[in-house]
Motif scaffolding. Structure first.
Motif, mmCIF file in Angstrom:
data_model
loop_
_atom_site.group_PDB
_atom_site.id
_atom_site.type_symbol
_atom_site.label_atom_id
_atom_site.label_comp_id
_atom_site.label_asym_id
_atom_site.label_seq_id
_atom_site.Cartn_x
_atom_site.Cartn_y
_atom_site.Cartn_z
ATOM 1 N N UNK A 64 13.587 2.201 -4.755
ATOM 2 C CA UNK A 64 12.887 3.700 -5.032
ATOM 3 C C UNK A 64 11.881 3.724 -4.418
ATOM 4 N N UNK A 65 10.993 2.669 -4.519
ATOM 5 C CA UNK A 65 9.688 2.677 -3.812
ATOM 6 C C UNK A 65 9.823 3.073 -2.208
ATOM 7 N N UNK A 66 10.963 2.591 -1.528
ATOM 8 C CA UNK A 66 11.051 2.775 -0.193
ATOM 9 C C UNK A 66 11.540 4.228 0.081
ATOM 10 N N UNK A 67 12.327 4.734 -1.097
ATOM 11 C CA UNK A 67 12.899 6.183 -0.949
ATOM 12 C C UNK A 67 11.302 7.243 -0.838
ATOM 13 N N UNK A 68 10.305 6.969 -1.638
ATOM 14 C CA UNK A 68 9.249 7.607 -1.820
ATOM 15 C C UNK A 68 8.461 7.286 -0.689
ATOM 16 N N UNK A 69 8.427 6.107 -0.105
ATOM 17 C CA UNK A 69 7.641 6.002 1.335
ATOM 18 C C UNK A 69 8.205 6.649 2.426
ATOM 19 N N UNK A 70 9.538 6.562 2.456
ATOM 20 C CA UNK A 70 10.171 7.351 3.737
ATOM 21 C C UNK A 70 9.806 8.922 3.375
ATOM 22 N N UNK A 71 9.923 9.330 2.364
ATOM 23 C CA UNK A 71 9.608 10.753 2.225
ATOM 24 C C UNK A 71 8.225 11.125 2.539
ATOM 25 N N UNK A 79 7.699 8.713 7.173
ATOM 26 C CA UNK A 79 8.712 7.969 7.650
ATOM 27 C C UNK A 79 8.300 6.645 8.721
ATOM 28 N N UNK A 80 7.162 7.161 9.520
ATOM 29 C CA UNK A 80 6.823 6.399 10.485
ATOM 30 C C UNK A 80 6.179 5.188 9.743
ATOM 31 N N UNK A 81 5.308 5.507 8.980
ATOM 32 C CA UNK A 81 4.558 4.361 8.155
ATOM 33 C C UNK A 81 5.464 3.421 7.397
ATOM 34 N N UNK A 82 6.372 4.085 6.796
ATOM 35 C CA UNK A 82 7.356 3.199 5.967
ATOM 36 C C UNK A 82 8.164 2.299 7.050
ATOM 37 N N UNK A 83 8.282 2.745 8.208
ATOM 38 C CA UNK A 83 8.902 2.012 9.096
ATOM 39 C C UNK A 83 7.919 0.640 9.483
ATOM 40 N N UNK A 84 6.821 0.954 9.793
ATOM 41 C CA UNK A 84 5.731 -0.082 10.086
ATOM 42 C C UNK A 84 5.929 -1.050 8.754
ATOM 43 N N UNK A 85 5.992 -0.608 7.669
ATOM 44 C CA UNK A 85 6.043 -1.561 6.412
ATOM 45 C C UNK A 85 7.293 -2.086 6.368
ATOM 46 N N UNK A 142 0.632 -1.257 -0.264
ATOM 47 C CA UNK A 142 0.050 -0.012 0.011
ATOM 48 C C UNK A 142 0.947 1.375 -0.109
ATOM 49 N N UNK A 143 1.846 1.420 0.829
ATOM 50 C CA UNK A 143 2.715 2.256 0.866
ATOM 51 C C UNK A 143 3.513 2.583 -0.343
#
Length: 363
Positions: A220-227, A230-236, A6-7
């Motif tokens: 790249x998807x992680x880069x956008x997710x962190x931007x 960041x908290x949601x990306x960490x949960x993912x 999702x993220x």
């Protein structure tokens, strides 16, 4: 759909879109006709590419020698350091961080290159050492930002001064020249039988690599997710600290490469090489549609921003405009690049609210 997916999907929409994106995340509203055309130009990436083409056409028609093949070579050499440093800078800013020490990293790389050349080290050893030095300087930034949790703006302003000062400690105010002609000639030369500069190959190759990484890989998807969050990306399952650390390492290594190419282009290693370049790089990246707040951006727009900035500077130099005026132009573009997307978003939001009121209350 998993949280990670999702993220990543949400971030991927941001990747394809720019600041002027439609709310459906696709960047271009559905439908044809005048509305479809207007929708396409509402996309920031398309708009900045169109503006770049207009500037180049107008400059070719109004500025002597701008449209010549010889000047095209100078233009590519001028944009070389900005384009190289802007590639990793794009990823750094998409994560919501910034690296203002890149120009000083370039300068320190150039100073070390000159010092080693003065000590009779082979150029084949010096170049890898400069790239490694850039990576180490980037790792220092990454350590302070991701391990100690310090703000990237404060850290990289500090290392901007630190690295530049070290460059003067290493080489002083002097310059080192007489680098091997085979290297300097290649950097300033053209592909055989054409007017295409050799260094354009370096820019294209790295742009393809960074474009694939940013827009077609999980990194790249992680880069956008962190931007984006960041908290949601960490949960993912994304590790923002590790991701940012390696982005700073890459940013430093590419700045080191830019220092090597800068030195070979002018055949002059100096501690003040690249001074002030960080502002041009940030201006080009933001002009290209990358959000200063992170989570949005695309490399095609950034490359158009680099070309727009370099074309303007080149046309102004051909018109005998002073370097001080060029700095003013860079500053204005930096302000416009931050202000324009926000104005576009405000206008688009106003139009959408008006349409919503018309739809729900036609009378």
């Amino acid at each position: 759909m998993s949280a990670d997916t999702s993220i990543a999907s949400s971030a991927g929409s941001g990747a394809a879109s720019g600041p002027g994106t439609s709310p459906n995340g696709g960047g271009v509203p559905r439908g044809g006709g005048a509305g479809g055309i207007a929708g396409r130009f509402a996309n920031w990436n398309v708009a900045i590419i169109a503006v770049t083409l207009v500037v180049m056409v107008v400059a070719s028609a109004t500025v002597d020698n701008f449209g010549t093949s010889q000047n095209f070579g100078f233009l590519v050499l001028d944009l070389l350091p900005i384009a190289l440093v802007a590639l990793p800078m794009t990823l750094v800013i998409v994560t919501g961080e910034i690296d203002l020490s890149v120009a000083s990293t370039l300068g320190l790389s150039s100073a070390v290159m000159g010092s080693l050349w003065n000590s009779n080290q082979p150029i084949e050893t010096i170049i890898p050492v400069c790239l490694l030095l850039g990576a180490v300087l980037g790792a220092i930034n990454g350590f302070f930002i991701t391990v100690l949790g310090l703000p990237s703006l404060a850290v990289t302003i500090g290392t901007l001064a630190l690295y530049r000062g070290l460059a003067f400690v290493v080489l002083g105010d002097g310059a080192v020249a007489d680098f091997p002609a085979v290297y300097t000639d290649w950097v300033t030369g053209n592909l055989a039988g054409t007017s295409i500069p050799n260094v354009l190959l370096v820019i294209v190759a790295l742009a393809v690599v960074f474009g694939i990484v940013l827009h077609a890989t999980p990194v790249g998807r992680a880069v956008f997710a962190v931007g984006a969050s960041e908290q949601a990306a960490r949960f993912a399952g994304v590790r923002p600290g590790r991701l940012k650390f390696w982005l700073y390492v890459v940013s430093g290594a590419v700045a080191g490469l830019a220092g090597v190419l800068w030195t070979l282009r002018y055949s002059s290693a100096r501690a003040d090489n690249g001074a002030g370049l960080e502002l041009a790089v940030v201006a080009a990246v933001l002009l290209g549609g990358v959000s200063i707040f992170g989570g949005k951006g695309a490399l095609p727009g950034v490359l158009a921003g680099v070309l727009l900035l370099a074309s303007l500077q080149n046309a102004l130099r051909l018109s005998d405009v002073s370097n001080e005026a060029l700095n003013v132009v860079t500053g204005v573009l930096l302000i416009v690049s931050v202000l324009a997307p926000n104005l576009a978003n405000a206008v688009r939001g106003s139009v959408q609210r008006r349409r919503h009121r018309t739809t729900t209350n036609p009378l």
